[in-house]
Design an enzyme around this catalytic site. Sequence first.
Site, PDB file in Angstrom:
ATOM      1  CG  ASP A  75      38.750  33.080  39.319  1.00  0.00           C
ATOM      2  OD1 ASP A  75      39.980  32.890  39.438  1.00  0.00           O
ATOM      3  OD2 ASP A  75      38.190  34.157  39.602  1.00  0.00           O
ATOM      4  CB  CYS A 130      38.977  41.331  34.891  1.00  0.00           C
ATOM      5  SG  CYS A 130      37.286  41.382  35.496  1.00  0.00           S
TER       6      CYS A 130
HETATM    7  O1  LIG Z   1      38.625  41.297  40.736  1.00  0.00           O
HETATM    8  C1  LIG Z   1      37.849  41.473  41.674  1.00  0.00           C
HETATM    9  O2  LIG Z   1      38.116  42.261  42.609  1.00  0.00           O
HETATM   10  C2  LIG Z   1      36.579  40.695  41.741  1.00  0.00           C
HETATM   11  C3  LIG Z   1      35.733  40.897  42.810  1.00  0.00           C
HETATM   12  C4  LIG Z   1      34.540  40.208  42.897  1.00  0.00           C
HETATM   13  C5  LIG Z   1      34.185  39.312  41.916  1.00  0.00           C
HETATM   14  C6  LIG Z   1      35.015  39.090  40.827  1.00  0.00           C
HETATM   15  C7  LIG Z   1      36.212  39.771  40.727  1.00  0.00           C
HETATM   16  N1  LIG Z   1      37.070  39.545  39.654  1.00  0.00           N
HETATM   17  C8  LIG Z   1      36.620  38.813  38.527  1.00  0.00           C
HETATM   18  C9  LIG Z   1      37.554  38.445  37.464  1.00  0.00           C
HETATM   19  O3  LIG Z   1      37.081  38.109  36.378  1.00  0.00           O
HETATM   20  C10 LIG Z   1      39.049  38.335  37.677  1.00  0.00           C
HETATM   21  O4  LIG Z   1      39.670  38.725  36.499  1.00  0.00           O
HETATM   22  C11 LIG Z   1      39.378  36.869  37.954  1.00  0.00           C
HETATM   23  O5  LIG Z   1      38.840  36.511  39.191  1.00  0.00           O
HETATM   24  C12 LIG Z   1      40.902  36.636  37.963  1.00  0.00           C
HETATM   25  O6  LIG Z   1      41.525  37.467  38.874  1.00  0.00           O
HETATM   26  P1  LIG Z   1      43.109  37.339  39.140  1.00  0.00           P
HETATM   27  O7  LIG Z   1      43.356  36.018  39.777  1.00  0.00           O
HETATM   28  O8  LIG Z   1      43.427  38.469  40.028  1.00  0.00           O
HETATM   29  O9  LIG Z   1      43.779  37.464  37.796  1.00  0.00           O
END
Ligand SMILES: O=C(O)c1ccccc1NCC(=O)[C@H](O)[C@H](O)COP(=O)(O)O
Length: 218
Positions: free
Chosen positions: A131, A8
């Site tokens: 999440d 993502c």
């Molecule tokens: O990633 C972002 O900046 C974000 C911003 C606003 C809404 C969602 C967002 N990310 C969504 C995702 O699906 C991420 O992959 C998920 O939250 C996991 O993130 P991480 O903990 O950094 O792997």
Amino acid sequence: MKLDIKICGLSTADAVDRAVERGATHIGFIFFEKSPRNIAPEIAGELADRVRSRAKIVAVTVDANDEDLDDIVSLLHPDILQLHGHETPERILHIKALYGLPVMKVFSVREATDLHRVDPFIGVADRFLFDAKAPKGSDLPGGNGVSFDWNLMASLDEGVNYMLSGGLNKDNVADAIASTRATGIDVSSGVESAPGLKDVGMIDAFFDAVADAKANKR
Ligand SMILES: O=C(O)c1ccccc1NCC(=O)[C@H](O)[C@H](O)COP(=O)(O)O
């Protein structure tokens, strides 16, 4: 074992290409101004065109209005809409009727009771993504690189089809796969060298770790 893998917050051709070469089934683009991963729908559409037939294209939005969704859908042509805000079941039905696209609804988790919030969305959203709750003070509802207690997922109804995310990285992804019934995993900051900067070496290391985990689970 079939496991979907979503990378993502992509914003460069190198990272898109490498993620899909390594087996990403889903790639996500973030449409949220405060995010270091925010991308213009036109640019996301061009990046998606590189891999369209090989991976599902996911548009990630946060309480987006119809006008913004119109832009995103017409310029990106996503396969899936990921709703990462406070969208209600009624709002999701409206969005599905407008675009005819599958919806993946996100829930943030800290404790077991957070999982019950999914109940009114069963039969409305097509898939779920769990999440971690954003840390206090964070501007972002996702992409914070923090995990939650995956053991909580055992209390979720077995019929719920979900992806798992939140702080996954090469060192913990095997544990996440082994300790949940997730049908997919999702990573963003765990394959970044700095916020918003995907690192192809870290993408490789993540896929290597997933491959090892799957081999050991057989
Ligand atoms: O990633 C972002 O900046 C974000 C911003 C606003 C809404 C969602 C967002 N990310 C969504 C995702 O699906 C991420 O992959 C998920 O939250 C996991 O993130 P991480 O903990 O950094 O792997």
